[in-house]
Design a protein around this motif. Sequence first.
Motif, mmCIF file in Angstrom:
data_model
loop_
_atom_site.group_PDB
_atom_site.id
_atom_site.type_symbol
_atom_site.label_atom_id
_atom_site.label_comp_id
_atom_site.label_asym_id
_atom_site.label_seq_id
_atom_site.Cartn_x
_atom_site.Cartn_y
_atom_site.Cartn_z
ATOM 1 N N GLY A 74 74.351 58.775 32.066
ATOM 2 C CA GLY A 74 73.605 59.970 31.712
ATOM 3 C C GLY A 74 72.352 59.654 30.922
ATOM 4 N N LEU A 75 72.249 60.245 29.745
ATOM 5 C CA LEU A 75 71.077 60.065 28.905
ATOM 6 C C LEU A 75 70.995 58.630 28.388
ATOM 7 N N SER A 76 69.785 58.191 28.098
ATOM 8 C CA SER A 76 69.582 56.822 27.623
ATOM 9 C C SER A 76 70.094 56.680 26.193
ATOM 10 N N PRO A 77 70.476 55.471 25.788
ATOM 11 C CA PRO A 77 71.008 55.258 24.431
ATOM 12 C C PRO A 77 70.026 55.615 23.321
ATOM 13 N N GLU A 78 68.722 55.636 23.618
ATOM 14 C CA GLU A 78 67.740 55.968 22.587
ATOM 15 C C GLU A 78 67.774 57.440 22.215
ATOM 16 N N GLN A 79 68.327 58.288 23.079
ATOM 17 C CA GLN A 79 68.387 59.722 22.805
ATOM 18 C C GLN A 79 69.664 60.064 22.044
ATOM 19 N N PRO A 80 69.545 60.817 20.939
ATOM 20 C CA PRO A 80 70.741 61.157 20.154
ATOM 21 C C PRO A 80 71.537 62.299 20.787
ATOM 22 N N ALA A 81 72.224 62.012 21.876
ATOM 23 C CA ALA A 81 73.088 62.997 22.521
ATOM 24 C C ALA A 81 74.533 62.751 22.106
ATOM 25 N N ILE A 82 75.365 63.788 22.203
ATOM 26 C CA ILE A 82 76.750 63.663 21.778
ATOM 27 C C ILE A 82 77.468 62.589 22.601
ATOM 28 N N GLY A 83 77.210 62.529 23.894
ATOM 29 C CA GLY A 83 77.833 61.506 24.723
ATOM 30 C C GLY A 83 77.452 60.105 24.295
ATOM 31 N N VAL A 84 76.184 59.895 23.920
ATOM 32 C CA VAL A 84 75.731 58.593 23.442
ATOM 33 C C VAL A 84 76.425 58.244 22.128
ATOM 34 N N ILE A 85 76.513 59.218 21.227
ATOM 35 C CA ILE A 85 77.149 58.987 19.925
ATOM 36 C C ILE A 85 78.616 58.601 20.104
ATOM 37 N N LEU A 86 79.325 59.328 20.949
ATOM 38 C CA LEU A 86 80.751 59.039 21.152
ATOM 39 C C LEU A 86 80.940 57.691 21.846
ATOM 40 N N SER A 87 80.067 57.369 22.794
ATOM 41 C CA SER A 87 80.180 56.087 23.482
ATOM 42 C C SER A 87 79.956 54.931 22.518
ATOM 43 N N GLU A 88 78.960 55.046 21.650
ATOM 44 C CA GLU A 88 78.698 53.990 20.679
ATOM 45 C C GLU A 88 79.809 53.884 19.643
ATOM 46 N N ALA A 89 80.440 55.006 19.315
ATOM 47 C CA ALA A 89 81.480 55.012 18.277
ATOM 48 C C ALA A 89 82.750 54.307 18.721
ATOM 49 N N MET A 90 82.980 54.188 20.032
ATOM 50 C CA MET A 90 84.221 53.585 20.513
ATOM 51 C C MET A 90 84.402 52.149 20.020
ATOM 52 N N GLY A 91 83.313 51.417 19.828
ATOM 53 C CA GLY A 91 83.412 50.028 19.400
ATOM 54 C C GLY A 91 83.695 49.859 17.922
ATOM 55 N N TYR A 92 83.674 50.971 17.160
ATOM 56 C CA TYR A 92 83.850 50.866 15.715
ATOM 57 C C TYR A 92 85.084 51.610 15.215
ATOM 58 N N LEU A 93 85.817 52.265 16.107
ATOM 59 C CA LEU A 93 87.005 53.002 15.676
ATOM 60 C C LEU A 93 88.087 52.054 15.172
ATOM 61 N N THR A 94 88.239 50.892 15.805
ATOM 62 C CA THR A 94 89.270 49.953 15.370
ATOM 63 C C THR A 94 88.981 49.380 13.983
ATOM 64 N N ALA A 95 87.722 49.473 13.533
ATOM 65 C CA ALA A 95 87.358 49.003 12.194
ATOM 66 C C ALA A 95 87.581 50.062 11.131
ATOM 67 N N GLY A 96 88.090 51.230 11.539
ATOM 68 C CA GLY A 96 88.376 52.296 10.580
ATOM 69 C C GLY A 96 87.282 53.320 10.419
ATOM 70 N N SER A 97 86.208 53.217 11.196
ATOM 71 C CA SER A 97 85.104 54.181 11.084
ATOM 72 C C SER A 97 85.409 55.417 11.930
#
Length: 300
Positions: free
Chosen positions: A241-264
């Motif tokens: 969908g939207l490019s990673p440079e755009q602050p869309a909810i899908g981009v935010i959730l996709s980026e967050a997946m790599g940091y959930l295991t760290a407790g974020s």
Amino acid sequence: MLAHNGAAARTAGAGEERTVFHRPAPLGAGGSRRGLLVWIAVAAAALVVVGVAGALLAPVANASDFAQANQAPSAAHLFGTDWMGRDMFARTLAGLATSLAVGLVAAGASSVIALALAAVAALGGPAADAVVSWLIDLIMGIPHIVLLVLVSYALGRGAAGVMVGIALTHWPSLARVLRAEILQLRAQPYLACSEALGVGPVRLALTHIVPHVLPQYLVGLVLLFPHAILHEASITFLGFGLSPEQPAIGVILSEAMGYLTAGSWWLAVFPGLALLTAVLLFDRIGSAVRALVTPEEVQR
């Protein structure tokens, strides 16, 4: 005989008694027309405020401060910060505003396609009806996500690809409803009289048919919004969908997946709740508009 509360309700008519098999349940304190209008205004105002605030906070959402990276929610940062020190509250509002804008444009275009094809099917004769019905069955037979990914990828992804993909995949259900309404309207005697008097099909559609199906069209348009927003977030989350440079909810959730295991946890919880709230607001607005155009569901 079955009734709404288990027994048949009887009401006195003009000199006769008739049986009411079903009585719609009251809508509660906000069930009156005034209450529904107030609810629609409040929900719409909340969505407008979110959109305007998100647009104004776009520069703040992209501002990095590595000294504030990975901070939990606090008074200084209500939704915490991400791995680049960006404020998640501003980023969530900006992302939600982007998703709302994309969803609104895509849903509006899809509803126009539905209205146009429904009018062609109902007014263009058996051949046009068969073609439109075949198109409806074809689009509804393909999973939305698969078709959205293909269209978005073919158009180079980005906002344009997402909007075109949503517009081309979300019209069949509304087109079916509008086609049925127009076909029912075609059976009315005054339309036959208009045609006999030489009124052309375009003028007939603009002066008689469109005003008649406008309430159903508005309800369908509003109910398309939550589907469009969710599907935009879904394919953006998948990377189509939207490019990673755009602050869309899908981009935010996709980026967050790599940091959930760290407790974020805050990187995904707050944006997800914001998206859910916006979708529920649109759904409630659609239900209220549907109640307004269905008189038997509104308390008088």
